[in-house]
Design an enzyme around this catalytic site. Structure first.
Site, PDB file in Angstrom:
ATOM      1  N   HIS A 172       0.671  -1.195  -0.011  1.00 21.40           N
ATOM      2  CA  HIS A 172       0.004   0.014   0.088  1.00 21.40           C
ATOM      3  C   HIS A 172       1.005   1.294   0.075  1.00 21.40           C
ATOM      4  CE1 HIS A 172      -3.956  -2.187   0.964  1.00 21.40           C
ATOM      5  NE2 HIS A 172      -3.153  -2.916   1.603  1.00 21.40           N
ATOM      6  N   HIS A 208      -8.820  -8.066  -1.042  1.00 17.53           N
ATOM      7  CA  HIS A 208      -8.503  -8.604   0.535  1.00 17.53           C
ATOM      8  C   HIS A 208      -9.580  -9.429   0.877  1.00 17.53           C
ATOM      9  CE1 HIS A 208      -5.673  -4.883   0.065  1.00 17.53           C
ATOM     10  NE2 HIS A 208      -5.308  -5.271   1.059  1.00 17.53           N
ATOM     11  N   HIS A 252      -3.864 -11.704   0.804  1.00 18.41           N
ATOM     12  CA  HIS A 252      -3.971 -12.615   2.105  1.00 18.41           C
ATOM     13  C   HIS A 252      -4.221 -13.767   1.917  1.00 18.41           C
ATOM     14  CE1 HIS A 252      -2.296  -8.898   4.081  1.00 18.41           C
ATOM     15  NE2 HIS A 252      -3.374  -8.283   3.534  1.00 18.41           N
ATOM     16  N   ASP A 286       3.144  -5.362   2.311  1.00 17.43           N
ATOM     17  CA  ASP A 286       1.943  -4.786   2.726  1.00 17.43           C
ATOM     18  C   ASP A 286       1.967  -3.251   3.091  1.00 17.43           C
ATOM     19  OD1 ASP A 286      -0.970  -4.981   3.245  1.00 17.43           O
ATOM     20  OD2 ASP A 286      -0.862  -6.025   5.053  1.00 17.43           O
TER      21      ASP A 286
END
Length: 363
Positions: free
Chosen positions: A17, A213, A237, A294
């Site tokens: 991100h 996600h 994930h 992440d």
């Protein structure tokens, strides 16, 4: 004494991100320049507040953004700088291709309802945010020789933003390669909110790539919704997929790609450290997955952190690191010709024959 790198070869990163990968110095700089108070004066004080070194809940983690995003959001200069510096950081980590994701709405202060981070209304729209980020990523690509594309995030609690996200994916398709659904997946039924469902249907119709996600802290059911309703091509994930063996077997059969973030999963409590990590099962089954940071700002990490964690604690080998990076390249959202160039680069760097169609890929 510096530690030997876990994998000192070119890497591919698919799940990171932008707003979770900002340099602390940059946050302090813009808080001072813009007169936006932060509860910290130094990098160390800032890190004490926004970084994590032991597990917290996902919602406690998400609250960290409230501290520093007001210093960045709504500033053209700040947005350009964080995007440019991001590419510089990835170059230092040995990344040759990265897909970086962000919500354009969370960086805007105009034509966004509600305006995020309690900002006063300004004149920076989500559309211009994407233009600025895209321009700076391209400048970084040129200067640091890292190939970069971006993914635009819808947010689970803001389904009213999602259709505009699809429009922006299409408008900026030279640099934006996919749409994502991020945020708090514990919001009940959020995968099925009409705004998100319509946006993903539109993405399918327009040939826009999709990731979601799911199964980070949510159940295997959330994964199923992402696959069956939102038609995701990759899973962000996805750890809790393993609670449903039939679903896992099906996704393995379909060669679903799992964007795995090991250090993140420890700190968000998505993985309980007294259990076997889902990535060990994926490795043992030779499944299709990647390793990713992440939110390295909050996790005080680099990609090396995730590679060391899996090498030291989970017996990952050099061969497995090669295999997972090849799978990351194959599962990237690049057009086929660019994907082939990326794969050729990796095969060459890894000393592998590029014509071997089976290299690193499970049938």
């Amino acid at each position: 004494m510096t530690q030997t790198p876990a994998f000192d070869k070119p890497k591919v990163e698919l799940h990171v991100h932008l707003d979770g990968a900002i340099k602390p110095e940059t946050i302090l700089y813009f808080s001072r320049k813009r007169g936006i108070a932060l509860p910290a004066e130094t990098v160390e004080e800032l890190q004490d507040i926004i970084c994590m070194d032991k597990p917290l809940s996902l919602s406690s983690f998400l609250a960290k953004f409230n501290y520093y995003m007001p210093a960045i959001a709504g500033s053209r200069e700040a947005i350009k700088r964080i995007a440019y510096e991001f590419v510089e950081t990835k170059a230092k980590e040995g990344v040759v291709y990265v897909e970086v994701r962000y919500s354009p709405h969370l960086l805007a202060n105009c034509k966004v309802e509600p305006i995020p981070w309690n900002q006063p209304e300004g004149d920076l729209t989500p559309d211009e945010v994407v233009a600025l980020v895209s321009q700076s990523l391209q400048e970084g690509e040129r200067d640091f020789k890292v190939k970069v594309r971006s993914i635009l995030c819808c947010l689970r609690h803001q389904p009213n933003w999602s259709l505009e996200v699809v429009e922006l994916c299409q408008k900026y398709q030279q640099t934006v390669v996919a749409i994502d659904l991020a945020g708090d997946e514990t919001i009940k039924g959020s995968s099925l909110f009409p705004g998100h469902v319509k946006a993903y249907e539109e993405a399918v119709r327009r040939g826009i790539h999709r990731t979601v996600h799911a199964g980070e802290v949510g159940s295997a059911e959330v994964v199923k919704e992402a696959v069956d309703t939102l038609k995701t091509e990759r899973l962000g994930h996805g750890y809790h997929t393993l609670e449903d063996e039939a679903l896992y077997a099906r996704l393995r059969q379909e060669n679903m790609h799992f964007e795995i973030c090991p250090w993140s999963s420890y700190l968000t409590g998505a993985w309980k450290s007294d259990t076997e990590h889902a990535v060990v099962r994926l490795k043992n089954d030779q499944a299709n997955y990647s390793l990713n940071t992440d939110d390295p700002l909050i996790f005080k990490s680099t990609l090396e952190t995730d590679y060391q964690m899996t090498k030291q604690g989970m017996d990952f080998t050099e061969e497995e690191f090669k295999r997972l990076n090849i799978n990351a390249a194959k599962s990237s959202f690049l057009p086929e010709d660019e994907k082939k160039q990326l794969l050729d680069l990796l095969y060459k760097a890894y000393g592998m024959p590029s014509l071997d169609a089976a290299a690193g890929q499970h049938p």
